[in-house]
Write a protein that holds these residues in place. Structure first.
Motif, short mmCIF file in Angstrom:
data_model
loop_
_atom_site.label_atom_id
_atom_site.label_comp_id
_atom_site.label_asym_id
_atom_site.label_seq_id
_atom_site.Cartn_x
_atom_site.Cartn_y
_atom_site.Cartn_z
N VAL A 158 16.64 -5.00 -12.79
CA VAL A 158 17.09 -6.34 -13.19
C VAL A 158 16.33 -7.40 -12.39
O VAL A 158 15.87 -8.40 -12.94
N ILE A 159 16.17 -7.16 -11.07
CA ILE A 159 15.37 -8.07 -10.24
C ILE A 159 13.94 -8.13 -10.77
O ILE A 159 13.33 -9.22 -10.87
N TRP A 160 13.38 -7.00 -11.11
CA TRP A 160 12.01 -6.91 -11.65
C TRP A 160 11.88 -7.75 -12.92
O TRP A 160 10.92 -8.51 -13.09
N ALA A 161 12.87 -7.63 -13.81
CA ALA A 161 12.83 -8.40 -15.06
C ALA A 161 12.88 -9.90 -14.78
O ALA A 161 12.18 -10.69 -15.44
N MET A 162 13.69 -10.30 -13.82
CA MET A 162 13.78 -11.72 -13.49
C MET A 162 12.49 -12.23 -12.86
O MET A 162 12.03 -13.34 -13.16
N ARG A 163 11.89 -11.44 -12.03
CA ARG A 163 10.63 -11.87 -11.40
C ARG A 163 9.50 -11.89 -12.41
O ARG A 163 8.56 -12.67 -12.29
N LYS A 164 9.55 -11.03 -13.42
CA LYS A 164 8.51 -11.01 -14.44
C LYS A 164 8.64 -12.18 -15.40
O LYS A 164 7.64 -12.76 -15.84
N VAL B 291 17.08 -12.53 -6.18
CA VAL B 291 15.75 -12.43 -6.76
C VAL B 291 14.71 -13.22 -5.97
O VAL B 291 13.52 -12.88 -5.96
N ALA B 292 15.15 -14.26 -5.25
CA ALA B 292 14.21 -15.08 -4.47
C ALA B 292 13.97 -14.54 -3.07
O ALA B 292 13.12 -15.06 -2.35
N ASP B 293 14.68 -13.50 -2.68
CA ASP B 293 14.58 -12.96 -1.33
C ASP B 293 13.42 -11.95 -1.25
O ASP B 293 13.47 -10.90 -1.89
N PRO B 294 12.38 -12.24 -0.48
CA PRO B 294 11.23 -11.32 -0.43
C PRO B 294 11.55 -9.99 0.23
O PRO B 294 10.77 -9.04 0.09
N SER B 295 12.67 -9.91 0.94
CA SER B 295 13.05 -8.63 1.55
C SER B 295 13.76 -7.71 0.57
O SER B 295 14.03 -6.55 0.88
N VAL B 296 14.08 -8.22 -0.63
CA VAL B 296 14.72 -7.42 -1.66
C VAL B 296 13.64 -6.80 -2.54
O VAL B 296 12.89 -7.52 -3.21
N TYR B 297 13.52 -5.51 -2.49
CA TYR B 297 12.51 -4.76 -3.24
C TYR B 297 11.12 -5.35 -3.02
O TYR B 297 10.44 -5.79 -3.97
N PRO B 298 10.68 -5.39 -1.78
CA PRO B 298 9.38 -6.02 -1.48
C PRO B 298 8.21 -5.32 -2.15
O PRO B 298 7.15 -5.93 -2.33
#
Length: 839
Positions: free
Chosen positions: A141-147, A183-190
């Motif tokens: 889900v984080i990946w989809a938001m960042r994409k 999603v904005a946290d770079p420590s989350v799934y870096p």
């Protein structure tokens, strides 16, 4: 076979409906694309399954507002039922993936998924997260938001209501809600940041409706102080359609789920409840304060001015007149700092618009629909310039492995040119297959190691034609998938995806082998050549205790596509058990090389043809069964495979037509009505009285589950006594089953039923159980999901005249194909009622 035209969505996630006819935009389509190129706004719509999405909202955001609109479906819908065929499980997930792609190509949206597997109905998100790998799905889900970098996120479901609806539904909302702040946290799934950047959406909404309030009346009275209303009833003059009509066309592609819809016109309000982020009021636009113009990109204001000028000067009868200024836009884009999202997306859009304005058609057609690695196919390239634009074809290359062919040929107005050459598929080319099915997953998750593949609806087709053209002096590079097409005398031009396949396929005739006794069974395998000159030997690999003869069978197939049926005799051991038998092809020229692949072809008119590669193996189940009857009549339901499995254990099964149901039925020891038959065949109710007469005269009628919620199905259509179908279901396949009527003939034999017969069931116990019934019925079983009240409606049996009537919501359509021994024993007892006991 009929093929619908695709609609290419301009985005960084361009949707190609591979194997469909190529998109041929009208001048109005090009004009819409020019308008869309001026808008830099992004929406992510989140739900759990194919068909959960609100196509009216997706179409509105994509077409009326020109936003980059993406639907994130956490699953591919593998756990649903199938109203158009017999595929369930991962094959149904493949069908529903393609249905979603067709829906998005219709409503203008884009499509993404996670690795979550739809394992079936779940009553609580906690159960869902226990079966899914919650962390892995959350990362997707984080990946989809960042994409997709959404400015706003719209959830289809409410994260605050666990236990009130499908656990997948609430789970999708919970994950989207939690991801908003992470999603904005770079420590989350870096590890993702190698490919994407962090991102912070502005606000998040819940797309509510009367459904979540129980009725339209209750919704009208609800507090809407935190809701925004959006009028989605737009009319698109360039398309000649209202938004509701496009949304209905989109939703109607969910054919496997029976979601055909009728379009509507006129003003229509949708409601979205503010959940988190920058506050808005009920009078605000969802995008309040969000810059969706080119000024959101550093130095981009000039791009917006240039595109607006192109829009104003656009010539409907001569799109090519816009090419010089479009090239100026493209050149200006190349001077801007790459932001990793909008700049590459819009460059791709402008490049595509330029090709469209030039009326350029380029297609690469293979002489066959498939080839094995190392095999050659002839490729024909067709190129034609259907405009006044100055266009030269500079070079082309078939990838992977093909050389670059320099041609530097002018494409004169409406003068088609062709190039033909043999293309050798590289010997190390991977086989075509759904990427998420290549590795064994778990009940709750698919295994996808490649981060860049995660979430994609499908991988790029294996062979692509890359070509470079010079348009008004500017070089552009495009690519198009290699396809196969033929001319059908009825359907005309028919397209099919080109695939790289193994040189030989081994398809067992039966997907599960069920042995009801220690008797030999003939096991048939269809051997199909995926290449020319196949010469080798087929062998079966069986577990200890299973006898196979002969030891091997030679096959020789001269031409690709040629088939040969080979037959082995298999004798099971005396003890009951579940095993697997595998098939292998040994190449005579290279004995060290063995292939063991089966191919499942999924072919429906509304989606591209799909080929799924799997290991050539079959489940082999030995069960000790005693039968008391022989002749079974069967009325097919939706996605029904039971007849073939009843035949495997020795029954003579006759598929009954409507004509058969009007005649004498007394020759049948039992008649079985397939799942949802009364939902899918409106005429079946007209034959109910004859079926009831059959029972009254000593027959045995077994009716499998139906639903009543879309059709208001009355039980008198299918039952001689009243009963009320509910939404009750038991989703835990391991839930305790209690025998309420231990002395009933169906429990006593001919196969005595105990609690052990309910071990090893798959996905669920059953669904749509009656919650009330006439006193003539006896409830045989009771079960419930953990923490819930007992449900006694899974198996109801009533005497009627001299015969028996059975209504059952147990999931026979899953359990028998899965080879569950206890399910076979109990179903045989149901079939044997008429032979063993007087009512």
């Amino acid at each position: 076979m009929r093929r619908s035209l695709q609609v290419l969505v301009l985005s960084c996630f361009t949707l190609l409906v591979y194997g469909q006819q190529p998109y041929k935009p009208t001048s109005a389509d090009i004009f819409d694309a020019i308008q869309k190129s001026q808008v830099l706004g992004s929406v992510l719509y989140v739900a759990a399954h194919p068909d959960d999405e609100n196509t009216k909202m997706i179409s509105y955001f994509a077409n009326a507002r020109h936003y980059h609109t993406t639907y994130l479906s956490l699953t591919r819908g593998d756990g649903g039922q199938n109203l158009i065929g017999s595929e369930i499980g991962e094959l149904l997930g493949l069908i529903r993936t393609q249905e979603l792609l067709k829906a998005r190509s219709t409503d203008g949206g884009n499509q993404l998924f996670t690795r979550a597997n739809d394992f079936g109905y779940s009553k609580h998100p906690d159960e869902t997260f226990d079966i899914w790998n919650k962390d892995a799905v959350f990362s997707d889900v984080i990946w989809a938001m960042r994409k997709t970098r959404p400015d706003i996120i719209v959830n289809r479901f409410d994260h605050r209501s666990p236990g009130t609806t499908h656990g997948h539904h609430t789970g999708s909302a919970i994950l989207a809600f939690e991801a908003f702040s992470k999603v904005a946290d770079p420590s989350v799934y870096p590890e993702q940041l190698k490919y994407v950047k962090t991102w912070q959406p502005v606000r998040q909404f819940f797309n509510t409706s009367w459904f979540f309030f129980g009725s339209q009346e209750a919704f009208e009275k609800a507090d809407k102080s935190n809701m925004l209303s959006v009028d989605v009833g737009s009319f698109y003059a360039s398309k000649g359609k209202s938004n509701g009509e496009i949304a209905a066309e989109s939703r109607s592609f969910h054919k496997s789920q029976g979601f055909g819809s009728s379009g509507n016109r006129g003003s229509e309000l949708e409601y979205i409840e503010f959940i988190q982020g920058d506050p808005v009021t009920t009078e605000d636009d969802p995008f309040k304060g969000i810059n969706t113009t080119w000024s959101r990109v550093e130095g981009g204001e000039k791009i917006g001015v240039m595109l607006l000028k192109i829009e104003k000067n656009y010539q409907v009868g001569n799109p090519a007149a816009s090419i010089p200024t479009l090239i100026e836009v493209y050149d200006a884009l190349e001077t801007l700092k790459d932001d990793g999202f909008w700049i590459p997306m819009k460059k791709k859009e402008i490049s595509q618009i330029i090709e469209w304005c030039g009326g350029l058609f380029v297609e690469a057609v293979a002489s066959n629909y498939s080839a094995a690695p190392g095999q050659q196919v002839n490729v024909t390239l067709e190129a034609v310039n259907r405009s006044s634009a100055d266009i030269q074809l500079i070079n082309y290359q078939m990838r992977p492995g093909g050389p670059i062919s320099e041609v530097d040929t002018t494409l004169n107005f409406n003068q088609k040119i062709n190039f033909e050459w043999p293309y050798a598929v590289p010997v190390d080319a991977p086989f075509s297959s759904a990427y998420w099915l290549r590795k064994e997953g778990t009940v709750g998750m698919y295994s996808v190691e490649n981060q860049t593949l995660r979430g994609l609806p499908e991988a790029e087709r294996p062979c692509q034609l890359g070509y470079t053209v010079r348009i008004h002096g500017k070089l552009f590079t495009y690519e198009t998938p290699l396809i196969y097409k033929r001319t059908d005398p009825v359907d005309g031009e028919v397209y099919r995806p080109f695939e790289i396949n193994p040189p030989v396929f081994l398809n067992f005739t039966d997907e599960t082998l069920v042995f009801g006794a220690q008797a030999p069974k003939t096991v048939n395998i269809t051997v199909k050549a995926g290449a020319n000159q196949i010469d080798g030997r087929i062998k079966l690999q069986a577990p200890t205790g299973w006898e196979v003869s002969p030891e091997g069978i030679d096959v020789a197939l001269a031409e690709q596509g040629q088939e040969q049926l080979v037959s082995f005799t298999v004798i099971p051991p005396s003890e009951s058990g579940i095993q697997h038998i595998a098939a292998h092809f040994i190449d005579k020229k290279n004995p060290d090389q063995a292939f063991g692949y089966s191919a499942q072809v999924v072919d429906y008119d509304h989606i591209p043809m799909q080929t799924v590669l799997k290991d050539a193996s079959v489940k082999a189940v030995k069960i000790d069964l005693v039968r008391a009857d022989e002749k079974i009549g069967y009325v097919m339901g939706a996605g029904d495979k039971l007849p073939e499995f009843l035949q495997q254990i020795g029954y003579q099964v006759t598929l009954l037509s409507e004509g058969d149901l009007t005649g004498a039925l007394s020759d049948y020891d039992a008649i079985v009505i397939g799942i949802r038959a009364y939902n899918t065949n409106d005429r079946l109710k007209f034959y109910s009285q004859n079926l009831f007469d059959y029972v009254e005269q000593g027959g045995n009628l077994i009716v499998q589950y139906n639903t009543r919620f879309r059709q208001n199905l009355d039980s008198k259509m299918f039952s001689p006594y009243p009963l009320n179908i509910s939404r009750d279901r038991v989703t835990d396949e391991n839930a305790e089953v209690r025998i309420l009527a231990p002395e009933h003939p169906v429990i006593k034999g001919p196969n005595p039923i105990t609690k052990h017969d309910f071990e090893g069931w798959v996905q669920e116990r059953g669904l749509y159980f009656p919650d009330s019934w006439d006193e003539h019925f006896t409830a045989i079983l009771s079960c419930n999901d953990p923490g819930e009240a007992p449900l006694d409606g899974s198996l109801l049996i009533a005497p009627y005249g001299k015969g028996w009537y059975v209504y059952t919501g147990l999931s026979w359509f899953r359990e028998l194909p899965a080879g569950v021994p206890g399910a076979y024993r109990l179903f045989v007892n149901l079939l044997s009622l008429g032979k063993r006991a007087e009512p």
